[in-house]
Motif scaffolding. Sequence first.
Motif, mmCIF file in Angstrom:
data_model
loop_
_atom_site.group_PDB
_atom_site.id
_atom_site.type_symbol
_atom_site.label_atom_id
_atom_site.label_comp_id
_atom_site.label_asym_id
_atom_site.label_seq_id
_atom_site.Cartn_x
_atom_site.Cartn_y
_atom_site.Cartn_z
ATOM 1 N N ALA A 103 44.824 3.837 46.924
ATOM 2 C CA ALA A 103 43.694 4.079 46.030
ATOM 3 C C ALA A 103 44.158 4.217 44.584
ATOM 4 O O ALA A 103 45.310 4.589 44.317
ATOM 5 N N MET A 104 43.271 3.900 43.672
ATOM 6 C CA MET A 104 43.613 3.983 42.255
ATOM 7 C C MET A 104 42.361 4.236 41.419
ATOM 8 O O MET A 104 41.291 3.689 41.722
ATOM 9 N N ILE A 105 42.535 5.045 40.393
ATOM 10 C CA ILE A 105 41.392 5.322 39.518
ATOM 11 C C ILE A 105 41.202 4.137 38.571
ATOM 12 O O ILE A 105 42.157 3.650 37.959
ATOM 13 N N GLN A 106 39.962 3.699 38.481
ATOM 14 C CA GLN A 106 39.681 2.564 37.588
ATOM 15 C C GLN A 106 39.106 3.035 36.251
ATOM 16 O O GLN A 106 39.298 2.408 35.225
ATOM 17 N N GLY A 107 38.390 4.145 36.274
ATOM 18 C CA GLY A 107 37.803 4.636 35.026
ATOM 19 C C GLY A 107 36.748 5.684 35.277
ATOM 20 O O GLY A 107 36.659 6.238 36.382
ATOM 21 N N GLN A 108 35.954 5.937 34.267
ATOM 22 C CA GLN A 108 34.883 6.927 34.352
ATOM 23 C C GLN A 108 33.558 6.214 34.051
ATOM 24 O O GLN A 108 33.533 5.241 33.313
ATOM 25 N N GLU A 109 32.489 6.740 34.608
ATOM 26 C CA GLU A 109 31.164 6.185 34.308
ATOM 27 C C GLU A 109 30.105 7.257 34.547
ATOM 28 O O GLU A 109 30.226 8.048 35.490
ATOM 29 N N THR A 110 29.111 7.286 33.709
ATOM 30 C CA THR A 110 28.035 8.257 33.913
ATOM 31 C C THR A 110 26.857 7.557 34.583
ATOM 32 O O THR A 110 26.348 6.550 34.094
ATOM 33 N N ILE A 111 26.469 8.087 35.746
ATOM 34 C CA ILE A 111 25.313 7.543 36.472
ATOM 35 C C ILE A 111 24.223 8.610 36.426
ATOM 36 O O ILE A 111 24.396 9.700 36.979
ATOM 37 N N GLY A 112 23.135 8.313 35.780
ATOM 38 C CA GLY A 112 22.098 9.335 35.575
ATOM 39 C C GLY A 112 22.674 10.423 34.691
ATOM 40 O O GLY A 112 23.144 10.159 33.583
ATOM 41 N N ASN A 113 22.682 11.662 35.213
ATOM 42 C CA ASN A 113 23.270 12.771 34.463
ATOM 43 C C ASN A 113 24.643 13.143 34.997
ATOM 44 O O ASN A 113 25.249 14.115 34.540
ATOM 45 N N THR A 114 25.103 12.400 35.965
ATOM 46 C CA THR A 114 26.361 12.758 36.619
ATOM 47 C C THR A 114 27.495 11.893 36.085
ATOM 48 O O THR A 114 27.404 10.656 36.119
ATOM 49 N N SER A 115 28.557 12.550 35.610
ATOM 50 C CA SER A 115 29.721 11.754 35.214
ATOM 51 C C SER A 115 30.591 11.541 36.455
ATOM 52 O O SER A 115 30.882 12.480 37.195
ATOM 53 N N THR A 116 30.925 10.279 36.689
ATOM 54 C CA THR A 116 31.658 9.939 37.918
ATOM 55 C C THR A 116 33.009 9.313 37.587
ATOM 56 O O THR A 116 33.218 8.789 36.491
ATOM 57 N N THR A 117 33.892 9.382 38.558
ATOM 58 C CA THR A 117 35.187 8.720 38.455
ATOM 59 C C THR A 117 35.172 7.533 39.416
ATOM 60 O O THR A 117 34.777 7.672 40.584
ATOM 61 N N ILE A 118 35.551 6.396 38.884
ATOM 62 C CA ILE A 118 35.547 5.195 39.737
ATOM 63 C C ILE A 118 36.910 5.068 40.409
ATOM 64 O O ILE A 118 37.948 5.023 39.736
ATOM 65 N N VAL A 119 36.889 5.038 41.716
ATOM 66 C CA VAL A 119 38.131 4.931 42.488
ATOM 67 C C VAL A 119 38.086 3.652 43.312
ATOM 68 O O VAL A 119 37.109 3.398 44.022
ATOM 69 N N ASN A 120 39.118 2.851 43.194
ATOM 70 C CA ASN A 120 39.221 1.644 44.016
ATOM 71 C C ASN A 120 40.056 1.932 45.258
ATOM 72 O O ASN A 120 41.146 2.495 45.155
ATOM 73 N N VAL A 121 39.537 1.572 46.400
ATOM 74 C CA VAL A 121 40.253 1.781 47.662
ATOM 75 C C VAL A 121 40.571 0.417 48.258
ATOM 76 O O VAL A 121 39.664 -0.397 48.467
ATOM 77 N N ILE A 122 41.857 0.189 48.496
ATOM 78 C CA ILE A 122 42.271 -1.098 49.071
ATOM 79 C C ILE A 122 42.942 -0.836 50.417
ATOM 80 O O ILE A 122 43.960 -0.143 50.477
ATOM 81 N N PRO A 123 42.357 -1.350 51.496
ATOM 82 C CA PRO A 123 42.985 -1.151 52.814
ATOM 83 C C PRO A 123 44.348 -1.847 52.876
ATOM 84 O O PRO A 123 44.533 -2.918 52.293
ATOM 85 N N LEU A 124 45.258 -1.248 53.600
ATOM 86 C CA LEU A 124 46.604 -1.824 53.690
ATOM 87 C C LEU A 124 46.704 -2.883 54.785
ATOM 88 O O LEU A 124 47.539 -3.768 54.721
ATOM 89 N N SER A 125 45.850 -2.775 55.760
ATOM 90 C CA SER A 125 45.902 -3.718 56.884
ATOM 91 C C SER A 125 45.325 -5.081 56.488
ATOM 92 O O SER A 125 44.277 -5.159 55.831
ATOM 93 N N ASP A 126 46.023 -6.143 56.899
ATOM 94 C CA ASP A 126 45.542 -7.506 56.623
ATOM 95 C C ASP A 126 44.320 -7.844 57.462
ATOM 96 O O ASP A 126 43.522 -8.706 57.106
ATOM 97 N N THR A 127 44.221 -7.180 58.593
ATOM 98 C CA THR A 127 43.148 -7.526 59.534
ATOM 99 C C THR A 127 41.861 -6.735 59.268
ATOM 100 O O THR A 127 40.859 -6.969 59.922
ATOM 101 N N SER A 128 41.925 -5.819 58.305
ATOM 102 C CA SER A 128 40.740 -5.010 58.024
ATOM 103 C C SER A 128 39.602 -5.877 57.488
ATOM 104 O O SER A 128 39.813 -6.792 56.698
ATOM 105 N N ASP A 129 38.387 -5.563 57.934
ATOM 106 C CA ASP A 129 37.216 -6.304 57.459
ATOM 107 C C ASP A 129 36.935 -5.965 55.992
ATOM 108 O O ASP A 129 36.492 -6.813 55.223
ATOM 109 N N LEU A 130 37.266 -4.732 55.642
ATOM 110 C CA LEU A 130 37.043 -4.294 54.257
ATOM 111 C C LEU A 130 38.133 -4.864 53.340
ATOM 112 O O LEU A 130 39.321 -4.741 53.617
ATOM 113 N N ILE A 131 37.714 -5.486 52.269
ATOM 114 C CA ILE A 131 38.681 -6.038 51.312
ATOM 115 C C ILE A 131 38.898 -5.031 50.185
ATOM 116 O O ILE A 131 40.035 -4.723 49.817
ATOM 117 N N LEU A 132 37.818 -4.513 49.654
ATOM 118 C CA LEU A 132 37.912 -3.549 48.549
ATOM 119 C C LEU A 132 36.695 -2.630 48.569
ATOM 120 O O LEU A 132 35.569 -3.083 48.747
#
Lengths: 232, 281
Positions: A103-132
């Motif tokens: 996982a890695m932090i990509q940045g910050q963003e405010t959604i509505g009144n909530t300030s959020t942290t954007i985190v990218n999650v990349i599965p390590l397995s090649d066979t995982s259905d999830l890419i990002l």
Amino acid sequence: MIQYKSILGICIVFISITHLCAQNDAEGYLLGVSGKLKKVNDYSVQANIKVDMPFIRILPTDVKIYYKQKDKFKVETKGIAIVPRQGFDQISTVLADKSSYTAMIQGQETIGNTSTTIVNVIPLSDTSDLILAKLWIDPIKSVIIKSQLTTKSSGTILTEYFYGNQVDYGLPDKMIFTVDSKKFKMPKNIGADPNKSDTKKNNNKENKKGKIYIEFTNYQVNKGISDAVFKK
Amino acid sequence: MIFWKNTYNELVKIAAKPRSYIGIGAITLIIGIILFAMFLDGQEFISFITASFEQSLSFEGKILNGNLVAFIILQMLIIHVPLLIALVTGDLISGEAAMGTIRLLATKPISRTGILFSKYIAGCAYTLIMLAWMMFLALIVGKILFGTGDLIALNSNGLVIFKEEDVAWRFACGFSLSFLSMIMIATLSLTLSCFSDNSIGPIVSTMAIIILFTIISNLELSVLQNIRPYLFTDHMAAWRNFFEDPIPVAKILKSCGILILHIIGLLSIAVLKFNKKDILS
């Protein structure tokens, strides 16, 4: 020459440390989120599903959803209900195993009144259905406010989360899914009126995005659900 | 009174002819095969329909049910039923001429128009029985085998999902409108029957007209676009409009109007021709 090498070395060390820190911070946020989700062994909830998709017309449907750790999930309905193929339990399943992703932090963003942290999650397995998985995390409440899952099978699904009473468990009161709706090809001899041609109409609807709104009520968390419920 | 007695006699005549059972037998056999195939392999059929959505969406609940099976059967068969109806109604006048009984029939104390209309009503009753049998097999037997549930209606524009309690009246209205379409076919074959002295001619001519008009309806040529809306074949599948949301009322009324106009026009031709028909030679 030695000076250049020293500067380059310092830069590499700096980038590595920054990268490591970002990774550690990201994992910290994810641990907070998964910690909340892990408090939920099982739950059942009433849900009202509204579908706003091109090519599909359906009245709002009431269903009952069952979930049990680690990946048991079931939708019970009297009639026909349409739910997103991905996005319900996939994040909790991925986050449950810390060694399965990076996982890695990509940045910050405010959604509505909530300030959020954007985190990218990349599965390590090649066979995982999830890419990002791109997660917008509220660092104070440790909940996911928005997620964007890119999968091999289902394309990209954007999900927005709205929390209420069950925020302590990381369970939303409302979810809005935005999904790609690919061109709907109905077998002509079965589905189509033999004397009707709506080619132009269909082309206009191509590549539109659809939304699914799900509102949850009457959560029953950690009350115990038999495995037999998921086998029916 | 004599008119209704004559109509009853015509019904008895239809019931006595073996060819009247060909259509009913064929429908029973075809629906039986479809029900059997759906019972064995229905899920695969459903996934074939929903395949383009399955990547993103999951359909929960009992999709394969009696309502869906009935809808699919009606879509498949409603194109072919006219041919089976023409087998009987195309024989109503020409059959009498071929057997030489038309002269005897005309000696009855009833006008020729009365004779024609009693035959026509008997033909319509046969059509109703045929459609009712088809609906019974598709809907009732389908529900016994597959249970009931919400209906996924398959349109060329996509999927429309109706609640179970919202389906019965749509089938009833759809049935009524398809009955009107079939009456139109019965009228056409009866009219052609007035022009012929053998049964084969009107039956084959009816089939040929249906095939010709269907081909014209399907041709995407601008020259034919002005004719298309007035061809009865373009309105024979109008029953499907009851399975759209919202229901295109104007379209349904237009289809009904065109079918009724065809029926009136063809009946007028039939009355004129039958009244002038030479029954002596």
